[in-house]
Design a protein around this motif. Structure first.
Motif, PDB file in Angstrom:
ATOM      1  N   UNK A 188      46.852  38.714  46.942  1.00 56.64           N
ATOM      2  CA  UNK A 188      48.187  39.189  47.323  1.00 56.64           C
ATOM      3  C   UNK A 188      48.654  38.678  48.681  1.00 56.64           C
ATOM      4  N   UNK A 189      47.756  38.144  49.498  1.00 53.91           N
ATOM      5  CA  UNK A 189      48.136  37.744  50.850  1.00 53.91           C
ATOM      6  C   UNK A 189      48.680  36.316  50.880  1.00 53.91           C
ATOM      7  N   UNK A 190      49.728  36.126  51.678  1.00 53.50           N
ATOM      8  CA  UNK A 190      50.311  34.800  51.924  1.00 53.50           C
ATOM      9  C   UNK A 190      50.153  34.502  53.406  1.00 53.50           C
ATOM     10  N   UNK A 191      49.717  33.292  53.712  1.00 56.94           N
ATOM     11  CA  UNK A 191      49.538  32.886  55.109  1.00 56.94           C
ATOM     12  C   UNK A 191      50.550  31.797  55.445  1.00 56.94           C
TER      13      UNK A 191
ATOM     14  N   UNK B 139      40.693  38.101  55.936  1.00 53.39           N
ATOM     15  CA  UNK B 139      41.431  38.839  54.904  1.00 53.39           C
ATOM     16  C   UNK B 139      40.584  39.077  53.660  1.00 53.39           C
ATOM     17  N   UNK B 140      39.617  38.193  53.455  1.00 51.61           N
ATOM     18  CA  UNK B 140      38.823  38.212  52.230  1.00 51.61           C
ATOM     19  C   UNK B 140      39.327  37.140  51.299  1.00 51.61           C
ATOM     20  N   UNK B 141      38.528  36.087  51.060  1.00 50.66           N
ATOM     21  CA  UNK B 141      39.009  34.953  50.252  1.00 50.66           C
ATOM     22  C   UNK B 141      39.560  35.362  48.893  1.00 50.66           C
ATOM     23  N   UNK B 142      38.998  36.402  48.307  1.00 54.47           N
ATOM     24  CA  UNK B 142      39.434  36.834  46.975  1.00 54.47           C
ATOM     25  C   UNK B 142      40.790  37.525  46.999  1.00 54.47           C
ATOM     26  N   UNK B 143      41.353  37.769  48.231  1.00 56.64           N
ATOM     27  CA  UNK B 143      42.642  38.452  48.338  1.00 56.64           C
ATOM     28  C   UNK B 143      43.782  37.517  48.746  1.00 56.64           C
TER      29      UNK B 143
END
Length: 467
Positions: free
Chosen positions: A123-126, A195-199
């Protein structure tokens, strides 16, 4: 009096009534060289006959058909031509009405892709600091420009930002370009791990940063390392080429200069060359096929997607670019523009950096070249340059907040690809004139402010570049 809600209610705007080549004409008959293409839009100038003819013919045939019911020949032709020109691995085109829409669609597609492939935790965008990806709330959230974000912070989705590749200010004196790029790649990797690579769903970046930094290209090898980091952790790479794409930096797609393979790429501005509002999000076949095999439907849409007249105009724009080899002309003329700017401004004590690629050039202003100290933001030097340039018959794109969203000033240039070498020399001359006039006024203001009794003894400001 006007009933129009203008961008700035305190500004009196001239009324544009005509366009002739690279010039705009106002109601008083004054002519302005459009040295920024508006906002890197008008790559063919303002009177291209082929594009106008294509629009007329399409209006006579079909003005509009909603994409919930129909496709159209102009949309199909445009998509096919874009894929012929696109980076390797890109196989599908989603046509929208502008850059913000293209970015918004890319963020939603990245999220839906992972939902469809059984990874809903991603769900995270960087994004990157000092980036700009558009003014819709999603695009504004992933953008990293503090000035544009601030009023709307309570409305913005949580996004994450790492450092831009901004060598002029952020590469250390003891670093090689390779070491600098590697440091930034490690910073991105650290953020993904935090963040956690899976997220993490996606990383988004402009190959050449436009509005907020002023035509800043990455150092060699940077994007190759960013691609490697994304691949290592299964993260999508979104490239925002809304400003820098479509021939502006010397290639149809700016990422060709790196080279780097995106999963999703966003284009607009030069795609329609200002003749119609249009943009596009392009993605890999793998992403498209995952949606097709899952729900079958991208949960997104706007009324004017793939508008037939806009698609006909954009197809004609691409035809002009291909037939006249205009991306190649942009690369060649960009070197001429750089030389003209260097001749006039490289020794200017208040010009810190001249940078860019192709016909996409930036000039960063500083109060002190040795320390790179910016001007006091209260002077609004960028606004003064814009005003003086307009008085000199020049449209350019100055911005403030270059360093951090508050401090720093730069001028962005993005003239039409059909400009001549003499046009570029005149652009450099008028810009030099506007910069000097604006700094003169800023210097006088600063002296007046510092003189408590209202009197000041002014020496001639020592900031003149080449005559």
């Amino acid at each position: 009096m006007t009933k129009l809600f203008h961008r700035n209610s305190r500004t009196s705007y001239a009324t544009a009534v005509g366009g002739d080549g690279i010039e705009l004409i106002d109601a008083e008959g004054r002519r302005y060289i459009d040295a920024s293409g508006g906002a890197a839009v008008s790559c063919l100038g303002h009177s291209n006959a082929a594009v106008r003819q294509a629009m007329h013919e399409q209006i006579d045939a079909l003005a509009f058909a909603h994409t919930g019911f129909f496709s159209s020949d102009p949309a199909e032709r445009l998509a096919e031509r874009l894929i012929d020109l696109a980076p390797e691995g890109i196989g599908r085109v989603y046509l929208v009405s502008g850059g913000s829409e293209a970015v918004e669609a890319s963020l939603k597609l990245a999220r839906q892709y992972f939902v469809e492939t059984g990874q809903p935790e991603r769900r995270h965008i960087i994004g990157r600091r000092q980036s700009y990806h558009g003014n819709t709330l999603g695009a504004l959230a992933v953008g990293g420009n503090a000035l544009r974000r601030k009023p709307f912070e309570p409305l913005l989705a949580k996004m994450h930002h790492v450092s831009p590749c901004y060598a002029y200010r952020e590469q250390r004196a003891d670093e090689t370009e390779q070491a600098y790029g590697e440091r930034l790649a490690k910073e991105l990797e650290a953020e993904i791990l935090l963040l956690g690579p899976e997220t993490v769903a996606a990383v988004i970046a402009e190959p050449v940063v436009g509005a907020t930094l002023g035509a800043v290209p990455a150092v060699p090898g940077y994007f190759a390392r960013i691609r490697e980091v994304c691949d290592q952790y299964g993260v999508l790479l979104i490239l925002d080429e809304v400003m820098c794409g479509m021939g502006r930096t010397g290639h149809f797609f700016a990422c060709a200069a790196e080279p780097v393979r995106p999963d999703i790429v966003c284009i607009a501005k030069g795609l329609g060359a200002g003749y119609q509002p249009i943009g596009a999000m392009l993605c890999s076949d793998a992403i498209h096929d995952a949606i097709a095999a899952g729900s079958g439907s991208f949960q997104h849409g706007h009324t004017y997607l793939a508008h037939p007249v806009a698609c006909a105009a954009a197809h004609a724009v691409l035809g002009e670019m291909v037939d006249r080899q205009l991306p190649e002309a942009s690369a060649r003329l960009g070197e001429t523009l750089r030389a003209e700017l260097n001749a006039r401004l490289s020794d200017h004590p208040h010009v810190g950096d001249i940078r860019g690629r192709g016909l996409f050039m930036g000039v960063e202003l500083v109060e002190d070249r040795a320390t790179k100290m910016p001007f006091d933001p209260g002077l609004k030097l960028h606004a003064a340059i814009k005003a003086h340039a307009l008085r000199a018959g020049l449209v350019c794109y100055p911005m403030g907040g270059t360093m951090d969203g508050r401090r720093g000033d730069h001028v962005l240039l993005a003239p039409p690809f059909v400009a001549t070498e003499s046009d570029l020399a005149e652009i450099a001359r008028r810009l030099h004139q506007a910069i000097d006039a604006a700094i003169d006024a800023a210097t006088d203001t600063a002296i007046d402010t510092a003189t408590s009794d209202g009197r000041s003894e002014r020496a001639e400001p020592a900031h003149r570049g080449a005559a």
